[in-house]
Design a protein around this motif. Structure first.
Motif, PDB file in Angstrom:
ATOM      1  N   ARG A 136       0.819  -1.225   0.000  1.00  0.00           N
ATOM      2  CA  ARG A 136       0.000   0.000   0.000  1.00  0.00           C
ATOM      3  C   ARG A 136       0.847   1.266   0.000  1.00  0.00           C
ATOM      4  NH1 ARG A 136      -3.680  -2.996   4.331  1.00  0.00           N
ATOM      5  NH2 ARG A 136      -4.959  -4.189   2.869  1.00  0.00           N
ATOM      6  N   ARG A 137       2.145   1.149   0.292  1.00  0.00           N
ATOM      7  CA  ARG A 137       3.006   2.334   0.197  1.00  0.00           C
ATOM      8  C   ARG A 137       3.112   2.829  -1.243  1.00  0.00           C
ATOM      9  NH1 ARG A 137       5.615   2.869   5.091  1.00  0.00           N
ATOM     10  NH2 ARG A 137       5.972   0.924   6.252  1.00  0.00           N
ATOM     11  N   GLN A 138       2.744   2.001  -2.192  1.00  0.00           N
ATOM     12  CA  GLN A 138       2.824   2.375  -3.605  1.00  0.00           C
ATOM     13  C   GLN A 138       1.621   3.201  -4.057  1.00  0.00           C
ATOM     14  OE1 GLN A 138       5.429   1.285  -5.823  1.00  0.00           O
ATOM     15  NE2 GLN A 138       6.423   0.718  -3.905  1.00  0.00           N
ATOM     16  N   PHE A 139       0.616   3.342  -3.168  1.00  0.00           N
ATOM     17  CA  PHE A 139      -0.629   3.992  -3.573  1.00  0.00           C
ATOM     18  C   PHE A 139      -0.973   5.165  -2.644  1.00  0.00           C
ATOM     19  CE2 PHE A 139      -0.868  -0.478  -4.737  1.00  0.00           C
ATOM     20  CZ  PHE A 139      -1.255  -0.416  -6.067  1.00  0.00           C
ATOM     21  N   ALA A 140      -1.600   6.173  -3.225  1.00  0.00           N
ATOM     22  CA  ALA A 140      -2.268   7.237  -2.459  1.00  0.00           C
ATOM     23  C   ALA A 140      -3.737   7.198  -2.867  1.00  0.00           C
ATOM     24  CB  ALA A 140      -1.659   8.593  -2.769  1.00  0.00           C
ATOM     25  N   TRP A 141      -4.626   7.224  -1.883  1.00  0.00           N
ATOM     26  CA  TRP A 141      -6.040   6.941  -2.139  1.00  0.00           C
ATOM     27  C   TRP A 141      -6.893   8.091  -1.639  1.00  0.00           C
ATOM     28  CZ3 TRP A 141      -9.451   3.964   1.692  1.00  0.00           C
ATOM     29  CH2 TRP A 141     -10.709   3.695   1.128  1.00  0.00           C
ATOM     30  N   VAL A 142      -7.809   8.538  -2.487  1.00  0.00           N
ATOM     31  CA  VAL A 142      -8.814   9.531  -2.084  1.00  0.00           C
ATOM     32  C   VAL A 142     -10.182   8.898  -2.300  1.00  0.00           C
ATOM     33  CG1 VAL A 142      -9.766  11.823  -2.457  1.00  0.00           C
ATOM     34  CG2 VAL A 142      -7.305  11.451  -2.711  1.00  0.00           C
ATOM     35  N   PRO A 143     -10.863   8.465  -1.229  1.00  0.00           N
ATOM     36  CA  PRO A 143     -12.171   7.822  -1.388  1.00  0.00           C
ATOM     37  C   PRO A 143     -13.279   8.841  -1.616  1.00  0.00           C
ATOM     38  CG  PRO A 143     -11.590   7.934   0.926  1.00  0.00           C
ATOM     39  CD  PRO A 143     -10.423   8.498   0.172  1.00  0.00           C
ATOM     40  N   GLN A 144     -14.499   8.336  -1.786  1.00  0.00           N
ATOM     41  CA  GLN A 144     -15.641   9.229  -2.001  1.00  0.00           C
ATOM     42  C   GLN A 144     -15.869  10.135  -0.799  1.00  0.00           C
ATOM     43  OE1 GLN A 144     -19.032   6.814  -2.977  1.00  0.00           O
ATOM     44  NE2 GLN A 144     -18.293   6.316  -5.024  1.00  0.00           N
TER      45      GLN A 144
ATOM     46  N   VAL B  80       1.392   5.790  -7.511  1.00  0.00           N
ATOM     47  CA  VAL B  80       0.073   5.555  -8.102  1.00  0.00           C
ATOM     48  C   VAL B  80      -0.982   6.273  -7.279  1.00  0.00           C
ATOM     49  CG1 VAL B  80      -1.641   3.833  -8.806  1.00  0.00           C
ATOM     50  CG2 VAL B  80       0.801   3.287  -8.944  1.00  0.00           C
ATOM     51  N   LEU B  81      -1.825   7.061  -7.937  1.00  0.00           N
ATOM     52  CA  LEU B  81      -2.944   7.739  -7.282  1.00  0.00           C
ATOM     53  C   LEU B  81      -4.233   7.011  -7.638  1.00  0.00           C
ATOM     54  CD1 LEU B  81      -2.168  11.531  -7.942  1.00  0.00           C
ATOM     55  CD2 LEU B  81      -1.563  10.146  -5.954  1.00  0.00           C
ATOM     56  N   LEU B  82      -5.004   6.637  -6.618  1.00  0.00           N
ATOM     57  CA  LEU B  82      -6.322   6.039  -6.808  1.00  0.00           C
ATOM     58  C   LEU B  82      -7.345   7.048  -6.302  1.00  0.00           C
ATOM     59  CD1 LEU B  82      -5.602   2.403  -5.524  1.00  0.00           C
ATOM     60  CD2 LEU B  82      -5.449   3.288  -7.862  1.00  0.00           C
ATOM     61  N   LEU B  83      -8.148   7.582  -7.198  1.00  0.00           N
ATOM     62  CA  LEU B  83      -9.043   8.692  -6.871  1.00  0.00           C
ATOM     63  C   LEU B  83     -10.480   8.309  -7.192  1.00  0.00           C
ATOM     64  CD1 LEU B  83      -6.917  11.522  -8.569  1.00  0.00           C
ATOM     65  CD2 LEU B  83      -6.679  10.595  -6.251  1.00  0.00           C
ATOM     66  N   ASP B  84     -11.360   8.527  -6.233  1.00  0.00           N
ATOM     67  CA  ASP B  84     -12.778   8.225  -6.424  1.00  0.00           C
ATOM     68  C   ASP B  84     -13.537   9.538  -6.506  1.00  0.00           C
ATOM     69  OD1 ASP B  84     -15.222   7.001  -6.565  1.00  0.00           O
ATOM     70  OD2 ASP B  84     -14.848   5.588  -4.946  1.00  0.00           O
TER      71      ASP B  84
ATOM     72  N   SER C 208       1.726  15.737 -12.571  1.00  0.00           N
ATOM     73  CA  SER C 208       2.338  15.089 -11.399  1.00  0.00           C
ATOM     74  C   SER C 208       3.329  14.000 -11.786  1.00  0.00           C
ATOM     75  CB  SER C 208       1.248  14.487 -10.510  1.00  0.00           C
ATOM     76  OG  SER C 208       0.589  13.406 -11.173  1.00  0.00           O
ATOM     77  N   GLY C 209       3.191  13.447 -12.983  1.00  0.00           N
ATOM     78  CA  GLY C 209       4.061  12.357 -13.398  1.00  0.00           C
ATOM     79  C   GLY C 209       3.696  11.023 -12.782  1.00  0.00           C
ATOM     80  N   LYS C 210       2.646  10.992 -11.962  1.00  0.00           N
ATOM     81  CA  LYS C 210       2.215   9.769 -11.313  1.00  0.00           C
ATOM     82  C   LYS C 210       1.236   9.010 -12.201  1.00  0.00           C
ATOM     83  CE  LYS C 210       2.487  11.935  -6.687  1.00  0.00           C
ATOM     84  NZ  LYS C 210       3.475  11.088  -5.995  1.00  0.00           N
ATOM     85  N   THR C 211       1.130   7.719 -11.942  1.00  0.00           N
ATOM     86  CA  THR C 211       0.083   6.920 -12.581  1.00  0.00           C
ATOM     87  C   THR C 211      -1.226   7.214 -11.855  1.00  0.00           C
ATOM     88  OG1 THR C 211       1.698   5.193 -13.016  1.00  0.00           O
ATOM     89  CG2 THR C 211      -0.621   4.598 -13.222  1.00  0.00           C
ATOM     90  N   VAL C 212      -2.266   7.539 -12.604  1.00  0.00           N
ATOM     91  CA  VAL C 212      -3.538   7.935 -12.003  1.00  0.00           C
ATOM     92  C   VAL C 212      -4.643   7.027 -12.516  1.00  0.00           C
ATOM     93  CG1 VAL C 212      -5.218   9.792 -11.681  1.00  0.00           C
ATOM     94  CG2 VAL C 212      -2.767  10.337 -11.852  1.00  0.00           C
ATOM     95  N   LEU C 213      -5.371   6.426 -11.557  1.00  0.00           N
ATOM     96  CA  LEU C 213      -6.586   5.670 -11.875  1.00  0.00           C
ATOM     97  C   LEU C 213      -7.720   6.325 -11.114  1.00  0.00           C
ATOM     98  CD1 LEU C 213      -7.961   3.225 -13.234  1.00  0.00           C
ATOM     99  CD2 LEU C 213      -7.473   1.922 -11.146  1.00  0.00           C
ATOM    100  N   MET C 214      -8.695   6.890 -11.843  1.00  0.00           N
ATOM    101  CA  MET C 214      -9.725   7.667 -11.172  1.00  0.00           C
ATOM    102  C   MET C 214     -11.115   7.237 -11.624  1.00  0.00           C
ATOM    103  SD  MET C 214      -9.049  11.300 -13.121  1.00  0.00           S
ATOM    104  CE  MET C 214      -9.030  11.417 -14.913  1.00  0.00           C
ATOM    105  N   VAL C 215     -11.999   7.162 -10.648  1.00  0.00           N
ATOM    106  CA  VAL C 215     -13.414   6.972 -10.942  1.00  0.00           C
ATOM    107  C   VAL C 215     -13.969   8.327 -11.373  1.00  0.00           C
ATOM    108  CG1 VAL C 215     -15.655   6.361  -9.981  1.00  0.00           C
ATOM    109  CG2 VAL C 215     -13.615   5.061  -9.311  1.00  0.00           C
ATOM    110  N   ALA C 216     -14.603   8.388 -12.518  1.00  0.00           N
ATOM    111  CA  ALA C 216     -15.007   9.679 -13.057  1.00  0.00           C
ATOM    112  C   ALA C 216     -16.391   9.597 -13.683  1.00  0.00           C
ATOM    113  CB  ALA C 216     -13.991  10.153 -14.098  1.00  0.00           C
ATOM    114  N   HIS C 217     -17.154  10.676 -13.470  1.00  0.00           N
ATOM    115  CA  HIS C 217     -18.448  10.851 -14.131  1.00  0.00           C
ATOM    116  C   HIS C 217     -18.504  12.179 -14.891  1.00  0.00           C
ATOM    117  CE1 HIS C 217     -20.524   7.323 -12.617  1.00  0.00           C
ATOM    118  NE2 HIS C 217     -20.096   7.584 -11.399  1.00  0.00           N
ATOM    119  N   ARG C 218     -17.768  13.181 -14.408  1.00  0.00           N
ATOM    120  CA  ARG C 218     -17.851  14.505 -14.997  1.00  0.00           C
ATOM    121  C   ARG C 218     -17.119  14.529 -16.337  1.00  0.00           C
ATOM    122  NH1 ARG C 218     -17.638  18.816 -10.077  1.00  0.00           N
ATOM    123  NH2 ARG C 218     -17.582  20.227 -11.878  1.00  0.00           N
ATOM    124  N   PRO C 219     -17.725  15.134 -17.360  1.00  0.00           N
ATOM    125  CA  PRO C 219     -17.156  15.098 -18.725  1.00  0.00           C
ATOM    126  C   PRO C 219     -15.740  15.658 -18.810  1.00  0.00           C
ATOM    127  CG  PRO C 219     -19.426  15.864 -18.766  1.00  0.00           C
ATOM    128  CD  PRO C 219     -19.040  15.785 -17.322  1.00  0.00           C
TER     129      PRO C 219
END
Length: 541
Positions: free
Chosen positions: A407-415, A485-489, A510-521
């Motif tokens: 988990r040190r490889q990830f930064a997480w922003v939940p809902q 890695v950024l995990l963003l909800d 940021s140069g980071k890998t980003v995986l984000m849950v997205a709804h806004r266009p």
């Protein structure tokens, strides 16, 4: 309910130390009780039959009384220290185990019930250690010694006590079954009351807005009445059982006294021996009577400990212990055929999901609500173990690595970001404790919160900040970390267009890998690639 739950001895070292000390104190108490009875019988018989002086006997009795008082004091000190140590140990173990189980498990538990268990619930262990267990030890040591000494002077009286003594544990067992059920009902009623009250207080603003606050008064009153009825039911059983045990013990002592009196009148028993037997007979029954009385005081604590053990015995996800986690700055992540079905649900939250996450790219997860987008993030973090499929990094499955190192490889922003009481700077600095104020300001600027003062106070659960500000603080905390890695909800939910544009720019630069849950266009359009969750194929943007 077990008289002594072996899980307490296994989980808490303080309980083992306390039990050993209680046994020593119990044996010493038994010896002093016999010595006191012998001295009293000798002194009274000497005065009645011989008219002798009793000064030596009196000094001996004073020494015995002082000794017994010191043992009672020592028992109380040891019990209080043991109770404090056991409660501290169990609280720490429950918190550590809950963290290891992860937020998905915590979301299935009532937070108010868990809080009540770790505070008021475990505090009920005080009478268990301070009152019940000491009497339980005395009940297992004193009667044996007393009956054994009585047998040296009057076998018939010792036999009478030996026959009638088991009646008390039998009645205690019958009463215990009723008490256990009532204690569990009371513990459940307390948990319901705590949960309902916390829910009402948490939603008080909404209730006032819609004019429903007054209507909740009757609901809280009903829940309180159920708790009161459960408590009074436990007290009724306690009083009735105390009466039954006292009556049984009194009749048993009276039976011994009648037999001793008849043999004394017939000349088959000496006065000193008869006095010794009569003094010792109540002492044989007293520890068992006290166990019955203290049983009710301890029942709530034992019921709480059973709930604690339910949490502690919840199995953890099986994870490895490898610390050589691949550097995700240069290593891609793969999800192969991941399927997740939550307990109590028939339909999978995620079914046969595949994903490749390449270093440095920004990927948006889209799809309808409930399709499993947040579950994808939970699987990557190791909070949810898939029933089928695997997460792979550097040719190794993620579950082979130590979860903390992974988990040190990830930064997480939940809902719903988790913020603690303190200042804005304190909350952002959680991402990197050694960060300077300038670095925190830069992170807030990147998160679209440049105007937020570092010393602005943050209340419990982010109070004193708006929903958008809470999300920006959490995003700044994630951007400040060294995680690749950024995990963003939904990272821009609640933000205006300008703040959203600033966040998008920060994520891209940021140069980071980003995986984000997205709804806004706008957020979806900023991604390098779009993955639709709920479909077997990938949709490239």
């Amino acid at each position: 309910m077990k008289p002594l739950d072996p899980r307490l001895l296994k989980r808490a070292r303080g309980a083992r130390v306390f039990l050993a000390a209680s046994v020593l104190i119990g044996v010493a108490s038994g010896v002093l009780i016999v010595v006191q009875a012998v001295l009293l019988a000798h002194g009274i018989a000497g005065v009645v039959l011989r008219g002798s002086e009793v000064s030596a006997v009196a000094w001996g009795l004073i020494a015995v009384v002082v000794g017994r008082a010191l043992l009672v004091w020592g028992q109380e000190v040891v019990a209080q220290r043991a109770a404090a140590a056991v409660k501290s140990t169990l609280r720490r173990q429950v918190l550590e185990h809950s963290l290891k189980l992860g937020p998905v498990w915590l979301s299935s538990e009532r937070s108010s019930a868990l809080t009540t268990l770790l505070t008021k619930g475990l505090d009920d262990l005080d009478p268990y250690f301070a009152r019940y267990l000491p009497q339980l030890v005395l009940a297992s040591t004193v009667p044996a010694g007393v009956i054994g000494w009585m047998a040296t002077g009057d076998l018939i009286a010792a036999g009478t006590v030996l026959v009638t003594l088991p009646l008390i544990p039998i009645f205690m067992a019958l009463i215990g079954w009723v008490t256990q059920a009532r204690s569990r009902r009371r513990q459940h009623a307390l948990a319901v009351l705590a949960h309902h009250f916390a829910d009402v207080v948490g939603g008080l603003t909404t209730l006032k807005l819609f004019g429903r606050a007054k209507a909740q008064e009757s609901a809280v009153r009903r829940v309180t009445d159920r708790h009161r009825a459960a408590s009074m039911g436990s007290l009724r059983v306690a009083f009735l059982s105390s009466f039954a045990l006292e009556l049984l013990a009194s009749l048993s002592v009276a039976l011994v006294a009648v037999g001793v009196g008849l043999r004394l009148v017939d000349g088959n028993l000496g006065l000193e021996t008869a006095l010794m037997v009569l003094i010792l007979a109540p002492e044989a029954y007293l520890p068992l009577r006290q166990v019955g009385l203290q049983f009710h005081a301890s029942a709530d604590g034992v019921a709480a400990s059973e709930e604690v053990f339910r949490v502690l015995e919840t199995p953890l996800p099986e994870r490895g212990d490898r610390a050589d986690v691949p550097d995700l700055r240069v290593t891609p992540l793969h999800l192969y055929d991941v399927t997740v079905t939550y307990p109590g649900r028939d339909e999978p939250a995620l079914d046969g999901f595949d994903l490749e996450l390449r270093p440095g790219e920004v990927v948006a997860l889209t799809g309808p609500s409930g399709a499993g987008k947040s579950t994808v993030l939970a699987v990557l973090l190791g909070f949810v173990m898939p029933q089928r499929g695997v997460v792979v990094a550097g040719g190794s499955a993620a579950d082979e690595f130590d979860p903390v190192e992974w988990r040190r490889q990830f930064a997480w922003v939940p809902q719903r970001p988790g913020l603690r009481m303190g200042t804005v700077a304190d909350n952002v600095r959680l991402g990197r404790p050694e960060a300077s104020d300038d670095e925190i300001r830069l992170a807030l600027l990147s998160a679209g919160a440049a105007g937020l003062p570092l010393d602005k106070l943050v209340g419990e659960e982010g109070q004193q900040l708006s929903g958008g500000q809470q999300r920006r603080v959490a995003l700044a905390r994630a951007l400040l970390t060294d995680a690749p890695v950024l995990l963003l909800d939904e990272p821009t939910a609640g933000l205006d267009a300008d703040a959203e544009a600033a966040v998008i720019t920060a994520l891209r630069s940021s140069g980071k890998t980003v995986l984000m849950v997205a709804h806004r266009p706008a957020l979806i359009a900023s991604a390098d690639r779009t993955v639709t969750v709920g479909a077997r194929e990938l949709v490239n943007a």
